[in-house]
Design an enzyme around this catalytic site. Structure first.
Site, PDB file in Angstrom:
ATOM      1  N   ASP A  30       0.843  -1.200   0.000  1.00  0.00           N
ATOM      2  CA  ASP A  30       0.000   0.000   0.000  1.00  0.00           C
ATOM      3  C   ASP A  30       0.882   1.255   0.000  1.00  0.00           C
ATOM      4  O   ASP A  30       0.381   2.373  -0.103  1.00  0.00           O
ATOM      5  CB  ASP A  30      -1.014  -0.012   1.156  1.00  0.00           C
ATOM      6  N   SER A  31       2.207   1.053   0.062  1.00  0.00           N
ATOM      7  CA  SER A  31       3.140   2.171  -0.154  1.00  0.00           C
ATOM      8  C   SER A  31       2.942   2.759  -1.552  1.00  0.00           C
ATOM      9  O   SER A  31       3.460   3.834  -1.843  1.00  0.00           O
ATOM     10  CB  SER A  31       4.585   1.698   0.023  1.00  0.00           C
ATOM     11  N   ASP A  43      -1.077  -6.205  -0.598  1.00  0.00           N
ATOM     12  CA  ASP A  43      -1.172  -5.589   0.730  1.00  0.00           C
ATOM     13  C   ASP A  43      -2.609  -5.103   0.943  1.00  0.00           C
ATOM     14  O   ASP A  43      -3.124  -4.337   0.121  1.00  0.00           O
ATOM     15  CB  ASP A  43      -0.220  -4.385   0.737  1.00  0.00           C
ATOM     16  N   LYS A  81      -0.984  -9.522   2.452  1.00  0.00           N
ATOM     17  CA  LYS A  81      -0.294  -9.080   3.659  1.00  0.00           C
ATOM     18  C   LYS A  81      -1.251  -8.235   4.473  1.00  0.00           C
ATOM     19  O   LYS A  81      -1.974  -7.409   3.913  1.00  0.00           O
ATOM     20  CB  LYS A  81       0.962  -8.269   3.313  1.00  0.00           C
ATOM     21  N   GLU A 116      -1.430  -5.624   7.759  1.00  0.00           N
ATOM     22  CA  GLU A 116      -0.804  -4.911   8.878  1.00  0.00           C
ATOM     23  C   GLU A 116      -1.486  -5.436  10.130  1.00  0.00           C
ATOM     24  O   GLU A 116      -2.712  -5.358  10.275  1.00  0.00           O
ATOM     25  CB  GLU A 116      -0.964  -3.404   8.707  1.00  0.00           C
ATOM     26  N   GLU A 155       8.888  -4.465  10.886  1.00  0.00           N
ATOM     27  CA  GLU A 155       9.317  -3.148  10.390  1.00  0.00           C
ATOM     28  C   GLU A 155       9.769  -2.251  11.527  1.00  0.00           C
ATOM     29  O   GLU A 155       9.040  -2.049  12.512  1.00  0.00           O
ATOM     30  CB  GLU A 155       8.160  -2.490   9.599  1.00  0.00           C
TER      31      GLU A 155
HETATM   32  O1  KIV Z   1       3.493  -1.134   1.763  1.00  0.00           O
HETATM   33  C1  KIV Z   1       4.664  -1.528   1.800  1.00  0.00           C
HETATM   34  O2  KIV Z   1       5.475  -1.275   0.905  1.00  0.00           O
HETATM   35  C2  KIV Z   1       5.074  -2.317   2.953  1.00  0.00           C
HETATM   36  C3  KIV Z   1       6.516  -2.677   3.087  1.00  0.00           C
HETATM   37  C4  KIV Z   1       7.298  -1.483   3.487  1.00  0.00           C
HETATM   38  C5  KIV Z   1       6.738  -3.821   4.013  1.00  0.00           C
HETATM   39  O3  KIV Z   1       4.266  -2.642   3.765  1.00  0.00           O
END
Ligand code: KIV
Length: 287
Positions: free
Chosen positions: A42-43, A81, A111, A113, A180
């Site tokens: 989600d970055s 994510d 993934k 959080e 992280e």
């Molecule tokens: O969203 C993302 O890129 C992440 C990584 C930094 C682990 O969660």
């Protein structure tokens, strides 16, 4: 093809490599380089979509980007994510959102959080056939609660909580765990305590693998977190390419003859009437 089972087996053996990707072209390049996992993080909110944080990212955006990455990936595991509030609000919606990443977008896993609330979710999704990568320590979707992108697990109580949540997520079925921005000593302890692999970002050298945001690795980001490193100078290369292109266009050296084509059967339509028709008596007036 990399599988979640294969990734589990790498724990304590071959270091796992993971990078973010948000589009087909970049995913293909990273995949060809032999990376184990492509994370459609989600970055993307800050790295690809121009948001100030990851909070505005939607399920539709992650789904569309995951599908693009899956189309570019031949061998890497593709992990989607789950964005802010896409899980945990309602259990049916959680399953639908996570399931759609596999069913519609072609992801291999999701993934989450993680926190106390994701232990049950991890169990449920795993039971349904949706492999879960957990994520503890700094979880940027909680930035408003955490007060910033700060180090986590820095007190005995906080470190204990991360260790106990790591164990709980392993027990719930997570196939791997991102750690992280936690102390290297804590990451080492968690890694030793789990059978599933840990993948660190700002968590020292002792995790089973490492992940970074690809724009940081490429040297594309204007600023990056203290734990990241630019392994290339792609921004400088892109700027140089744009400058060279602009100069070539303004100086009319591009396009050159090899970039253009002519059709011998086609009249030169830019020629003046005098050039195309030397016999003026054949002119007709249709009016
Ligand atoms: O969203 C993302 O890129 C992440 C990584 C930094 C682990 O969660």
């Amino acid at each position: 093809m990399t599988t979640t089972v294969g990734i589990r087996k790498q724990a304590g053996k071959t270091p796992i490599t993971m990078l973010t990707a948000y589009d087909t072209l970049t995913a293909g390049l990273i995949d060809d380089a032999g990376i184990d996992i492509l994370l459609v993080g989600d970055s993307m909110g800050t790295e690809a979509l121009g948001y100030d944080s990851t909070l505005p990212v939607t399920v539709a955006e992650v789904k569309s980007r995951t599908a693009a990455v899956a189309r570019g990936a031949d061998s890497a595991l593709v992990v989607a994510d789950m964005p802010f509030l896409s899980i945990g609000v309602d259990s049916a919606e959680t399953v639908r959102n996570a399931g759609s990443m596999l069913k519609e977008a072609g992801a291999d896993a999701v993934k989450l959080e993680s926190g106390p609330h994701t232990v049950e979710i991890t169990k449920r999704l795993t039971q349904l056939g949706i492999p879960v990568m957990a994520h503890l320590g700094l979880t940027p979707q909680h930035i408003n609660r955490l007060g910033g992108y700060t180090r986590q697990g820095t007190t005995e109580a906080a470190a204990d909580e991360i260790l106990s949540l790591a164990r709980a997520h392993e027990e719930a079925g997570a196939f791997s765990l991102v750690l992280e921005h936690v102390p290297a000593t804590l990451a080492r302890e968690v890694t030793a305590a789990l059978e599933i692999p840990t993948i660190g970002i700002g968590a020292g050298p002792d995790c089973d693998g490492q992940v970074l945001v690809s724009s940081d690795v490429f040297g594309l980001s204007e600023s990056q977190p203290p734990f990241a490193e630019a392994f290339g100078e792609v921004a400088a290369e892109m700027t140089a390419a744009v400058d060279a292109y602009t100069t070539a266009v303004t100086e009319r050296t591009f396009p050159a003859a090899e970039h253009s084509h002519t059709e011998t059967d086609l009249t030169d339509r830019t020629a003046t009437p005098e050039e195309t028709n030397t016999d003026s008596s054949s002119d007709t007036d249709s009016t």
